[in-house]
Design a protein around this motif. Structure first.
Motif, PDB file in Angstrom:
ATOM      1  N   MET A 469       0.614  -1.044  -0.137  1.00  0.00           N
ATOM      2  CA  MET A 469      -0.002  -0.015  -0.086  1.00  0.00           C
ATOM      3  C   MET A 469       1.077   1.251  -0.036  1.00  0.00           C
ATOM      4  O   MET A 469       1.967   1.399   0.346  1.00  0.00           O
ATOM      5  N   ASN A 470       0.191   2.350  -0.305  1.00  0.00           N
ATOM      6  CA  ASN A 470       0.788   3.623  -0.478  1.00  0.00           C
ATOM      7  C   ASN A 470       1.624   3.812   0.749  1.00  0.00           C
ATOM      8  O   ASN A 470       1.032   3.797   2.133  1.00  0.00           O
ATOM      9  N   PRO A 471       2.865   4.387   1.027  1.00  0.00           N
ATOM     10  CA  PRO A 471       3.494   4.858   2.203  1.00  0.00           C
ATOM     11  C   PRO A 471       2.719   5.952   2.894  1.00  0.00           C
ATOM     12  O   PRO A 471       2.133   6.708   2.376  1.00  0.00           O
ATOM     13  N   MET A 472       3.120   5.671   4.342  1.00  0.00           N
ATOM     14  CA  MET A 472       2.654   6.989   5.008  1.00  0.00           C
ATOM     15  C   MET A 472       3.644   8.317   4.889  1.00  0.00           C
ATOM     16  O   MET A 472       4.805   8.033   4.464  1.00  0.00           O
ATOM     17  N   GLY A 473       3.105   9.377   4.851  1.00  0.00           N
ATOM     18  CA  GLY A 473       4.026  10.645   4.540  1.00  0.00           C
ATOM     19  C   GLY A 473       3.208  11.652   4.121  1.00  0.00           C
ATOM     20  O   GLY A 473       1.830  11.894   4.223  1.00  0.00           O
TER      21      GLY A 473
END
Length: 665
Positions: A469-473
């Motif tokens: 999934m899309n990284p945190m940031g």
């Protein structure tokens, strides 16, 4: 003449009269309901009535009189757990009179509903024809009655034996006489009332119950939602939408379901609250298992009603042996109107907050929605969801070492911060090598650290594979900013003297091997190291509004930043640790031409190129969310067709066939 008179006299002498025996004994019971209560509540709490009835009594549940509760115009809210119903009993004889001579035990049941709890809630001893009882029942809905019967008590069984408990001495003779209470009107079921977790359990409490949801015009008045007065769907009719079909059935969403406030459902494990105060899903979707493709139904159709037996299959609630009535077929309309109802059910984006992330990393972050108490995900079961900027696996590895076509699943041990057997981990267990392989591949550990690996036996058997999934940031970098605690602010200050450098160190430390994402609004230099300013060799020049991804080595635990141009002033940076969260995906039915198990070194040049395109791209994917308790991760996204996937090509690349680029991300 004398002869005739003699014959008449003889005939009269042979006539006589006898009274017919009068009926007697027990005939029925008069059952008078006195109250409805939440089972085991302390102090005892009355069962609530629907919001529309409360509104007529000043918004105060306590102000609703007992004689109105459970009537057609003041229905009892469909309970999420067992209910205690108090009532008085009077034995009635065959003449319809009170029978004070009756003494003996009588049993209870409810229709609909299922008896539950100790045996003392299933019978009572009548003395002089009178008694007071309490029946405990679950799965109550619609029009229900309490039945009092002169027959044996319903018992429970375990392992072929009657479960022990307090039961009456059985009389020598039973009359099997029956009496029932007035009609008790509970709320009619909606998808949400079936799907909302009951008794701190993510499974439905109505498993095995046959239900009809919705009402066709010929069957009665429309079914109205039981929402709070401030809910946008207050007093709206239930509106059932077909959101997708598959080879075995179809998915239905109730467009007008009520919002569900976070904290209102016992057992929820909420790590990060929703900004709205409500669950992201409304528990308003369900899968209808038809055992075959539902001929005559298309996505976007409206239904009047659905009916079937409620079942839990792999922890997903579904209706089986279904029937349904169609309200509107959109494919009979111009093509421009086919999606007019589907547009009212936009997909909900799955992000870290919905996956169950807290403000700090945790062992299960890598498996989105692992906790059974994650009701954010549960509320979206069978609904349309969206996963954004996901990456497909680069490696497919079979962990089936013994060739039995299965691999053991695994569970986390938060105390030891490792994954192993679901229970006691026996080192002599022959499944250990397969389990270790499955853990490392699925979660990107061990030899697969830094890679996205899918277990091939699982893929071959079920078509499912993990995506990252899309990284945190920073949201400005297109990353997931849904959990504020995972985004660490780091501001680079300009130096006091123009010819010097000013370095700012992160207040957070990060573990070896962690992958960090850094984004700054102005150009900075970035270094990674220890508590002191690292040397020049570790310097990375980061352009303004550009994302930097870096994996820390054993000597790096801090991030250091310094502005490149002091004249530009301070730079605001955001640092976040990549949880490398996974979720499962199945594309074999939706996009059979998409080859996901591929090799970049394939001898066929075209296949090798398409594989490079697949591995270099990220994808936005829409699909229905399914819960499979034995899967790792437990949640699976099921796109409907090719149009549910779009691609962001890698640098200098294209989208893999047949996926189109994302036009409106």
């Amino acid at each position: 003449m004398k002869k005739l008179m003699l014959l008449s006299a003889l005939a009269l002498a042979g006539c006589y009269t006898e009274e017919s025996p009068q009926p007697k004994g027990l005939a029925s019971f008069e059952v008078t309901v006195k109250g409805f209560y939440v089972a085991d509540s302390n102090p005892r709490a009355s069962l609530p009535v629907v919001a529309s009835c409360v509104a007529q009594h000043g918004g105060n549940q306590a102000a609703v009189p007992m004689e109105l509760r459970g009537t057609p115009n003041c229905r009892l809210a469909m309970p999420r757990g067992p209910v205690d119903i108090d009532f008085d009993i009077q034995a009635v004889d065959v003449k319809g009179q009170p029978m004070d001579s009756f003494n003996g035990p009588v049993s209870f049941r409810t229709v609909p509903g299922n008896l539950t709890g100790p045996y003392r809630y299933r019978w009572v001893q009548l003395t002089n024809g009178k008694g007071t009882g309490t029946v405990r029942s679950a799965q109550l809905y619609g029009e229900a009655h309490v039945w009092v019967e002169d027959e044996p008590v319903q018992v429970d069984y375990a392992e072929g034996q009657v479960v022990a408990g307090e039961l009456p001495e059985e009389p020598a003779v039973r009359s099997f006489s029956t009496g029932l209470s007035r009609a008790m009107h509970f709320e009619e079921p909606t998808i949400s009332t079936v799907q909302v977790p009951q008794n701190s359990d993510q499974l439905t409490a109505y498993n095995g119950t046959f239900m009809r949801i919705g009402v066709a015009p010929e069957a009665g008045s429309p079914l109205i939602q039981n929402c709070e007065p401030d809910d946008p769907n207050y007093n709206q009719p239930v509106t059932l939408l077909v959101t997708g079909t598959d080879p075995g059935g179809f998915f239905v969403t109730d467009l007008t379901a009520c919002r569900v406030r976070e904290g209102s459902i016992p057992g929820a494990n909420t790590q990060t609250a929703e900004p709205t105060g409500f669950f992201p899903g409304r528990f308003n979707s369900i899968y209808i298992y038809n055992y075959s493709f539902p001929e005559g139904l298309d996505p976007g159709d409206l239904l009047w009603s659905i009916a079937g037996s409620v079942q839990e299959f792999t922890a997903t609630t579904q209706l089986t042996f279904p029937s349904w009535s169609i309200r509107e077929k959109v494919r009979l309309l111009p093509q421009s109107e086919w999606n007019k109802y589907l547009d009212l059910a936009p997909p909900t984006e799955i992000n870290g907050r919905l996956c169950g992330f807290s403000g700090s990393p945790y062992i299960t972050d890598v498996m989105c929605g692992y906790s059974y108490g994650n009701y954010k995900m549960e509320g979206l079961e069978s609904s349309l969801v969206k996963i954004r900027r996901v990456k497909f696996p680069q490696v497919f590895r079979s962990c089936d070492a013994n060739g039995n076509n299965t691999v053991p699943f695994f569970c986390p041990d938060p105390r030891a911060n490792v994954f192993g057997a679901c229970g006691t981990d026996d080192p002599n267990d022959p499944d250990v090598p397969e389990r270790v392989c499955n853990v490392d591949c699925t979660l990107g550990l061990g030899q697969y650290r830094g890679q996205i690996c899918a277990e091939k036996t699982t893929y071959d058997n079920f078509g499912q594979f993990v995506v990252e999934m899309n990284p945190m940031g920073a949201a400005e970098a297109g990353l997931d900013n849904s959990v504020n605690g995972r985004l660490h602010a780091l501001n680079a200050l300009p130096p006091v003297s123009p010819a010097t450098e000013a370095w700012t160190r992160s207040t957070n430390t990060y573990p070896t091997g962690a992958t960090l994402n850094i984004w700054c609004d102005k150009a900075v230099n970035v270094r990674f190291g220890g508590a002191s300013v690292p040397g020049v060799p570790s310097n990375v020049a980061l352009a303004a509004a550009t994302r930097l991804e870096h994996t820390l080595n054993e000597n790096q635990s801090y991030v250091w930043v310094s502005v490149q141009n002091a004249a530009n002033g301070s730079a605001a940076c955001k640092v976040s640790q990549h949880p490398r969260a996974r979720i499962n995906l199945v594309t074999k039915d939706a996009v059979p031409d998409l080859v996901v198990n591929c090799s970049e070194t394939d001898a066929d040049a075209d296949r090798a190129e398409q594989c490079r395109f697949l591995h270099g791209a990220t994808f936005d994917i829409v699909g229905h969310l399914r819960h499979v308790s034995a899967a790792r991760p437990r949640w699976i996204v099921l796109p409907r067709d090719q149009d549910d996937l779009c691609c962001y090509p890698g640098p200098g690349m294209e989208c893999p066939r047949p996926i189109e680029p994302c036009v409106n991300p």
